[in-house]
Design a protein around this motif. Structure first.
Motif, short mmCIF file in Angstrom:
data_model
loop_
_atom_site.label_atom_id
_atom_site.label_comp_id
_atom_site.label_asym_id
_atom_site.label_seq_id
_atom_site.Cartn_x
_atom_site.Cartn_y
_atom_site.Cartn_z
N PRO A 140 1.15 23.25 1.61
CA PRO A 140 -0.22 23.74 1.83
C PRO A 140 -0.95 24.10 0.55
CG PRO A 140 1.39 25.37 2.54
CD PRO A 140 2.15 24.12 2.23
N ARG A 141 -0.18 24.36 -0.55
CA ARG A 141 -0.84 24.81 -1.78
C ARG A 141 -1.16 23.67 -2.72
NH1 ARG A 141 1.46 30.54 -3.37
NH2 ARG A 141 -0.11 30.11 -4.94
N MET A 142 -0.68 22.48 -2.39
CA MET A 142 -0.97 21.33 -3.24
C MET A 142 -2.32 20.72 -2.88
SD MET A 142 2.58 19.27 -3.62
CE MET A 142 2.26 17.78 -4.53
N THR A 143 -3.06 20.29 -3.87
CA THR A 143 -4.31 19.60 -3.57
C THR A 143 -3.96 18.19 -3.09
OG1 THR A 143 -4.56 18.69 -5.77
CG2 THR A 143 -5.56 20.84 -5.37
N VAL A 144 -4.91 17.60 -2.36
CA VAL A 144 -4.69 16.25 -1.85
C VAL A 144 -4.44 15.29 -3.00
CG1 VAL A 144 -5.82 14.34 -0.65
CG2 VAL A 144 -6.02 16.68 0.23
N SER A 145 -5.18 15.47 -4.08
CA SER A 145 -5.01 14.58 -5.23
C SER A 145 -3.60 14.72 -5.82
CB SER A 145 -6.13 14.87 -6.24
OG SER A 145 -5.64 15.08 -7.51
N ALA A 146 -3.06 15.94 -5.83
CA ALA A 146 -1.70 16.14 -6.35
C ALA A 146 -0.65 15.53 -5.43
CB ALA A 146 -1.43 17.64 -6.53
N VAL A 147 -0.90 15.60 -4.12
CA VAL A 147 0.03 15.00 -3.15
C VAL A 147 0.18 13.51 -3.41
CG1 VAL A 147 0.30 14.37 -0.70
CG2 VAL A 147 -0.35 16.71 -1.32
N ILE A 148 -0.96 12.84 -3.62
CA ILE A 148 -0.95 11.39 -3.83
C ILE A 148 -0.36 11.07 -5.21
CG2 ILE A 148 -2.39 9.31 -3.94
CD1 ILE A 148 -2.29 10.62 -1.16
N GLN A 154 -3.10 14.83 8.82
CA GLN A 154 -2.35 13.64 9.20
C GLN A 154 -2.89 12.42 8.44
OE1 GLN A 154 0.45 13.20 9.78
NE2 GLN A 154 0.94 13.16 11.94
N ARG A 155 -4.20 12.39 8.18
CA ARG A 155 -4.75 11.29 7.38
C ARG A 155 -4.18 11.33 5.96
NH1 ARG A 155 -9.40 8.87 9.88
NH2 ARG A 155 -10.02 10.08 11.69
N VAL A 156 -4.02 12.55 5.41
CA VAL A 156 -3.45 12.67 4.07
C VAL A 156 -1.99 12.18 4.07
CG1 VAL A 156 -2.79 14.28 2.24
CG2 VAL A 156 -5.00 14.53 3.37
N SER A 157 -1.24 12.56 5.12
CA SER A 157 0.15 12.10 5.22
C SER A 157 0.22 10.58 5.25
CB SER A 157 0.82 12.60 6.50
OG SER A 157 0.71 13.98 6.59
N ILE A 158 -0.72 9.98 5.98
CA ILE A 158 -0.74 8.52 6.06
C ILE A 158 -1.12 7.93 4.71
CG2 ILE A 158 -1.89 6.55 7.16
CD1 ILE A 158 -2.14 8.36 9.70
N ALA A 159 -2.09 8.57 4.03
CA ALA A 159 -2.48 8.11 2.70
C ALA A 159 -1.31 8.19 1.73
CB ALA A 159 -3.66 8.94 2.18
#
Lengths: 255, 322
Positions: free
Chosen positions: A96-104, A151-156
């Motif tokens: 939860p603390r990671m930004t979407v950009s960091a996840v990718i 869920q969209r981020v997980s798919i990305a």
């Protein structure tokens, strides 16, 4: 493409040992969606976890393009990349603390060969656009997003490494009804655009019927029936499949 | 028609970071004796808060408005001791997760009998009634199983035990919040049948809270659809689901796939469900609505009657029901 042969998985020790998966064989072809259905305890999630390498089987073969997959850690990087998973609960599968950009970015660091060669930001925005997210989402932390966005981020994240097989374990079950149909449509669109194969695990027969080419039915670790989706669900051969269908509620009015 | 519970303009405000948030906004519906009302909604719709208001389980700091008329008295106005007396006896609740709702350190029989023991009933009568209730809810070998702890029960059996516990106080109204969501389909079908049988046999009124139209269709006589804390539409189940009078209900109905035949994927609604903390102007549904006009952006539609027992909060419902 994916071939699972005579898979046996058991948990626990000695007298408490029990077989979660017992002699399961199945295949998923290129561009194909296999729906794996069954109730809790049927072993469907365990099969998925073996395929992505999170669980080590007792015996049996899991082959991808004819090559053994093996558990994560011993799995060759190219194969690890080829098989990606989307989990049920998008909130707990993202930090939860990671930004979407960091996840990718983390996905790209793990598999550098899949990272965009030029401008990473452009690649990131392209990827977010692919899953129907606005570019501004990149700066947000996962914890600030709605369930559907997560869920969209997980798919990305799964798509970021250019997989060939997507394993979706109850990927829409935890979502709101109106968001569920968005994610289903997204998965089907992505599958066609990127030529993905899918192992789609769900307890919801109606949803599986909408998107699977073939269906495999599991009960207590054993595969009891398998076939073309419409055949299995309109004319089930196994008694257990029939009982699942009888229990499933329909919206069309019944007496 | 006699009314068991009348929810009249119910308002619930919860404290939020930027002041109170109206999570239930002027919600009205009735539950007649011996009928089941299905309360449908997504997250943030206020469905659970509405049920919690009825059973007096709102979080600390919640403020209420409107009225909850229960057999002639307004539950929002009566004394705390009277509310406690109603809860569990006249109105009982079944929760989604029986493992969390049941006490893990007490036997099932002890928990089912607690309300009777507290009422001062003699122990042999309590014991007889507990076995009767376990038997009624389909628990095999009640005498043996009553001595088990909740963790020794399967998910379906736990849900049956919780239904037995709810029935112990001989309630006139049963609230069930997603009672089968955590269960497998075959177990779900049996629990729904049990709830329906009990409701019919005992002449209970029931409020079934669910996100699943199929479940509600299966057991409810009347349906209330909520969106962002407000009633979108309500009416008799068959009429409402076959011809929705609100575009939101329509989208929900369209998104439910058939099982035995292949249904094409529905055209999904854009966006995510509006929440009470972030409620759009006018009709809260307008940013996602396929038939929204200028009026929908500016003016909140009142709930109005559009047919026999059919109520909707859509400016343009006539275009849907014809």
């Amino acid at each position: 493409m994916l071939e699972v042969r005579d898979l046996d998985v058991s948990f626990g020790r000695a007298r408490r040992r029990f077989k979660a998966v017992d002699g399961v064989s199945l295949t998923v072809g290129p561009d194909e969606t296999l729906g794996l259905v069954g109730e809790s305890g049927s072993g469907k999630t365990t099969v998925a976890r073996v395929v992505v390498g999170l669980v080590k089987p007792d015996s049996g073969d899991v082959l991808f393009d004819g090559k053994p997959l093996g558990p994560v850690g011993r799995r060759p990087a190219s194969l690890q990349r080829a098989v990606q998973m989307v989990f049920q609960d998008p909130r707990s599968s993202l930090n939860p603390r990671m930004t979407v950009s960091a996840v990718i970015d983390e996905a790209w660091r793990t598999h550098p060969e899949s990272a965009p060669t030029g401008d990473r930001t452009a690649g990131l925005h392209q990827l977010l656009d692919d899953v129907g997210l606005d570019a501004t989402v990149a700066r947000h932390r996962a914890g600030e997003l709605s369930g559907g966005q997560c869920q969209r981020v997980s798919i990305a994240r799964a798509l970021a490494v250019k997989p060939r097989l997507l394993v979706c374990d109850e990927a829409v079950s935890a979502l709101d009804v109106s968001v569920q149909s968005q994610i289903l449509r997204l998965l089907v669109d992505l599958q066609q655009r990127h030529h993905l194969s899918m192992l789609f695990i769900s307890h919801d027969l109606g949803v599986v019927h909408q998107i699977a080419d073939r269906i495999a039915v599991m009960r207590r670790g054993v595969l009891v029936e398998e076939g073309v989706a419409t055949d299995v669900l309109s004319d089930p051969q196994h008694e257990y499949t029939r009982s699942l269908l009888d229990a499933a509620l329909e919206l069309t009015k019944e007496s | 028609m006699t009314v068991s519970l009348e929810v009249a303009g119910l308002v619930v405000d919860l404290p939020g970071r930027d002041g109170p948030v109206r999570v239930v906004d002027e919600v009205s519906f009735d539950i007649a004796p011996a009928t089941t009302v299905g309360l449908i909604g997504e997250s943030g719709s206020g469905k659970t808060m509405t049920a919690n208001a009825v059973i007096d389980l709102l979080p600390d700091g919640a403020r209420t408005g409107g009225a909850l008329r229960w057999q002639g008295e307004d539950l929002l106005q009566v004394s705390a001791s009277r509310r406690r007396r109603v809860r569990g006896h006249e109105i009982a609740m079944i929760f989604q997760d029986p493992l969390a709702a049941l006490n893990p350190t007490q036997t099932v029989g002890r928990q089912v009998g607690e309300i009777l023991r507290r009422a001062g009933r003699p122990s042999d009568e309590v014991r007889r009634r507990v076995l009767e209730l376990l038997d009624r809810t389909g628990i095999p070998e009640p005498a043996t199983r009553s001595r088990n702890y909740p963790h020794e029960f399967s998910g379906g059996m736990r849900q049956r035990a919780m239904i037995a516990l709810a029935l112990a106080g001989s309630p006139a109204l049963l609230l069930a919040d997603e009672p089968t969501t955590a269960l497998d389909v075959t177990v779900q079908a049996r629990i729904l049948r049990l709830l329906r049988d009990i409701q019919e046999d005992e002449g209970l009124a029931m409020l079934l809270v669910s996100h699943d139209l199929r479940v509600v269709n299966h057991v409810a006589h009347q349906v209330v659809v909520m969106y962002a804390g407000r009633v979108a539409e309500r009416g008799p189940t068959a009429a409402l689901l076959s011809k929705p009078a609100h575009p939101y209900t329509r989208a929900l109905v369209d998104s439910v796939p058939a099982v035995r035949t292949r249904t094409a994927l529905a055209h999904p609604l854009p966006g995510t469900p509006a929440t009470p903390a972030n409620r759009p102007s006018g009709c809260a549904f307008h940013p996602r609505c396929p038939i929204a006009r200028e009026l929908c952006r500016t003016e909140q539609p009142a709930v109005r009657e559009v047919g026999a027992g059919r109520w909707t909060a859509c400016h343009f419902a006539e275009e849907l029901v014809g």
